[in-house]
Scaffold this motif. Structure first.
Motif, PDB file in Angstrom:
ATOM      1  N   SER A   4       3.468  -0.933  -6.653  1.00 41.86           N
ATOM      2  CA  SER A   4       2.335  -1.571  -5.750  1.00 41.86           C
ATOM      3  C   SER A   4       2.426  -2.274  -5.092  1.00 41.86           C
ATOM      4  O   SER A   4       3.670  -2.969  -4.508  1.00 41.86           O
ATOM      5  CB  SER A   4       1.382  -3.163  -6.905  1.00 41.86           C
ATOM      6  OG  SER A   4       2.784  -3.905  -7.240  1.00 41.86           O
ATOM      7  N   TYR A   5       1.443  -2.491  -4.498  1.00 39.91           N
ATOM      8  CA  TYR A   5       2.205  -2.987  -2.859  1.00 39.91           C
ATOM      9  C   TYR A   5       2.200  -4.353  -2.869  1.00 39.91           C
ATOM     10  O   TYR A   5       2.733  -5.108  -2.458  1.00 39.91           O
ATOM     11  CB  TYR A   5      -0.128  -2.972  -1.910  1.00 39.91           C
ATOM     12  CG  TYR A   5      -0.405  -2.306  -1.381  1.00 39.91           C
ATOM     13  CD1 TYR A   5       0.563  -0.800  -1.308  1.00 39.91           C
ATOM     14  CD2 TYR A   5      -2.055  -1.767  -1.408  1.00 39.91           C
ATOM     15  CE1 TYR A   5      -0.155  -0.040  -1.060  1.00 39.91           C
ATOM     16  CE2 TYR A   5      -2.438  -0.417  -1.354  1.00 39.91           C
ATOM     17  CZ  TYR A   5      -1.500   0.162  -1.150  1.00 39.91           C
ATOM     18  OH  TYR A   5      -1.906   1.548  -0.610  1.00 39.91           O
ATOM     19  N   SER A   6       1.718  -5.162  -4.236  1.00 40.67           N
ATOM     20  CA  SER A   6       2.154  -6.723  -4.606  1.00 40.67           C
ATOM     21  C   SER A   6       4.024  -6.662  -4.541  1.00 40.67           C
ATOM     22  O   SER A   6       4.606  -7.069  -3.621  1.00 40.67           O
ATOM     23  CB  SER A   6       1.707  -7.774  -5.467  1.00 40.67           C
ATOM     24  OG  SER A   6       1.564  -6.474  -6.387  1.00 40.67           O
ATOM     25  N   VAL A   7       4.165  -5.845  -5.219  1.00 43.39           N
ATOM     26  CA  VAL A   7       6.003  -5.890  -5.228  1.00 43.39           C
ATOM     27  C   VAL A   7       6.500  -5.230  -3.851  1.00 43.39           C
ATOM     28  O   VAL A   7       7.997  -5.225  -3.825  1.00 43.39           O
ATOM     29  CB  VAL A   7       5.900  -4.710  -6.029  1.00 43.39           C
ATOM     30  CG1 VAL A   7       7.360  -3.623  -7.010  1.00 43.39           C
ATOM     31  CG2 VAL A   7       5.089  -4.770  -7.787  1.00 43.39           C
ATOM     32  N   LEU A   8       6.456  -4.012  -3.484  1.00 41.55           N
ATOM     33  CA  LEU A   8       6.377  -3.968  -2.002  1.00 41.55           C
ATOM     34  C   LEU A   8       6.556  -5.073  -0.970  1.00 41.55           C
ATOM     35  O   LEU A   8       7.556  -4.721  -0.962  1.00 41.55           O
ATOM     36  CB  LEU A   8       5.496  -3.005  -0.792  1.00 41.55           C
ATOM     37  CG  LEU A   8       5.613  -1.341  -1.809  1.00 41.55           C
ATOM     38  CD1 LEU A   8       4.301  -0.409  -1.169  1.00 41.55           C
ATOM     39  CD2 LEU A   8       6.673  -0.305  -1.417  1.00 41.55           C
ATOM     40  N   ALA A   9       5.833  -5.871  -1.502  1.00 43.69           N
ATOM     41  CA  ALA A   9       5.566  -7.046  -0.314  1.00 43.69           C
ATOM     42  C   ALA A   9       6.293  -7.935  -1.075  1.00 43.69           C
ATOM     43  O   ALA A   9       7.074  -8.349   0.128  1.00 43.69           O
ATOM     44  CB  ALA A   9       4.445  -7.179   0.025  1.00 43.69           C
ATOM     45  N   ALA A  10       6.842  -7.656  -2.170  1.00 39.53           N
ATOM     46  CA  ALA A  10       7.846  -8.584  -2.619  1.00 39.53           C
ATOM     47  C   ALA A  10       8.986  -8.515  -2.412  1.00 39.53           C
ATOM     48  O   ALA A  10       9.972  -9.547  -1.947  1.00 39.53           O
ATOM     49  CB  ALA A  10       7.716  -9.167  -4.115  1.00 39.53           C
ATOM     50  N   ALA A  11       9.574  -7.233  -2.449  1.00 39.43           N
ATOM     51  CA  ALA A  11      10.673  -6.231  -2.440  1.00 39.43           C
ATOM     52  C   ALA A  11      10.756  -6.844  -0.807  1.00 39.43           C
ATOM     53  O   ALA A  11      12.490  -6.769  -0.853  1.00 39.43           O
ATOM     54  CB  ALA A  11      10.746  -5.667  -2.516  1.00 39.43           C
TER      55      ALA A  11
END
Length: 433
Positions: free
Chosen positions: A322-329
């Motif tokens: 998900s986009y939120s996980v990509l940004a968090a990673a």
């Protein structure tokens, strides 16, 4: 990026979508009694009255005139209308109406295709309250919940390549790399580039057997739509046709625009990795008493994280997250996980797979010079970090993919452990062999 001559007929035909008409059918309910009945309508109702066989026909209407003249009945009519209005108001909240009959409404709740409801899988849930500080112009909880709901509404999946046998993941990377270059030429925002990427991936998920000759047309049209949504002064459609070097004209872009909007059902406001990253960075740098809308984070660190996101976006495997996980990673590679957990609410189990997948990309960027803030005409110095930039992303992507393959081979090969593969001697073989 140049495209070959366009063909007269294409695998996909671009055209404006037709509107769909909805029909609501209603039918009155009928009843039956043993004696002969007469029906009369009062205030939209169907009432039943029993007929007396000993009463003559002309005497039936006499009580009706008498009832209309009674003052007590006149007082009851407004109360009855008010009651009907309240019932209708309550029913309308559930999508029904007292004057409309809906047959078997429970069947409408059953999905015809259960596989189309992938967006309702609950994964990587935020387990804590909104990290957004208290806002004077909105409720921080409402803003947070709306962002989370978009994660479920807007679905992206890399499996769409199975619908297009003539396409390869490298073609998508070349197209997105060219779109990033176009964004830098016209000083478009990073959010515009990521909106175009989202439109392209979700549109391809709705199509089948798209030829590679149409990828440039679809990509430039997605960027044209995104620029009209995000930019204050978007480039003209002639500018987008010009950068294709004659491969696409304005009529092609307009027809493809209608086709994309219809396929996406006008859902054009996803939360991109850039919007999530900007939120995380702002929450981490926010202090009490400051305006939350004014960026407080470091521009130099921000453009380094965005460069990592740009490189990862070119890889189609990024659609697994998900986009939120990509940004968090990506944020986790430039900070500690405790900070990432504080600003996102994500657990390590939800972020760890993406962090490990992103490690080869980060290793390649460490060997490259750090990105520098560029100056753009008509762009203020405090907003330069918002403009999309372009580097040799395809070369960096090739290096990152090679590093990932080498690391996988090292994990699978026992030679990497320092041992030499030699056949055992005959004395060491099992007796049953």
């Amino acid at each position: 990026m140049r495209s070959g001559p366009r063909q007269a007929d294409a695998d996909i035909r671009i055209g404006a979508g037709a509107t769909a008409d909805a029909f609501i059918h209603s039918a009155p309910r009928s009843g039956a009694i043993n004696t002969v009945d007469t029906m009369s309508r009062r205030s939209g109702r169907i009432t039943l009255q029993a007929r007396d066989s000993n009463t003559l026909e002309p005497n039936v209407r006499a009580p009706l005139r008498k009832r209309k003249s009674e003052p007590s009945k006149k007082k009851l009519q407004p109360a009855a209308k008010k009651q009907n209005y309240e019932i209708q108001k309550c029913w309308s909240e559930d999508g029904a109406s007292p004057c409309v009959l809906i047959e078997t409404p429970h069947k409408e709740l059953e999905p015809a295709d259960p596989s189309s409801f992938r967006q309702y899988r609950f994964k990587n849930l935020f387990i804590k309250a909104s990290p957004i500080p208290r806002l004077s112009w909105a409720s921080s909880d409402d803003v947070w919940i709306k962002m989370l709901n978009k994660e479920l509404k807007y679905v992206h999946d890399k499996s769409y390549l199975q619908r297009h046998p003539k396409l390869q993941p490298k073609m998508r990377a070349i197209l997105l790399d060219w779109l990033l270059e176009v964004c830098e030429v016209y000083s478009l925002h990073r959010q515009t580039a990521y909106l175009a990427q989202d439109f392209f991936d979700r549109f391809m998920l709705t199509q089948e057997n798209v030829n590679k000759d149409y990828l440039q047309l679809i990509g430039i049209t997605a960027l044209f739509i995104a620029s009209k949504i995000e930019e204050i002064y978007p480039p003209k459609i002639l500018d987008f046709a010009y950068v294709t070097d004659g491969a696409c004209d304005t009529c092609d872009i307009q027809r493809t625009e209608l086709h994309i909007l219809k396929a996406l059902n006008w859902n054009l406001c996803p939360e991109t990795p850039i919007s999530w990253l900007k939120l995380y960075a702002q929450v981490e740098a926010q202090t009490d008493g400051e305006n939350f809308l004014v960026p407080q984070f470091s521009q130099e660190t921000y453009i380094q994280i965005t460069q990592l996101l740009d490189l990862c976006m070119l890889d189609i495997n990024s659609l697994d997250y998900s986009y939120s996980v990509l940004a968090a990673a990506a944020f986790c590679h430039f900070s500690t996980f405790d900070v990432v957990h504080e600003v996102s609410g994500l657990t390590w189990d939800g972020v760890a797979p993406c962090v490990r997948w992103m490690s080869p990309f980060m290793d390649v960027l460490r060997s490259e010079p750090k990105p520098q803030l560029k100056n753009f005409s008509k762009v203020k110095a405090d907003a330069r970090h918002n403009i999309q930039t372009h580097v040799a992303y395809l070369d960096l992507l090739r290096k990152a993919q090679d590093c990932r393959l080498d690391s996988l081979e090292c994990q699978l090969s026992p030679v990497a452990m320092g041992a030499t593969l030699t056949p055992p001697s005959s004395t060491e073989k099992p007796a049953n062999h």
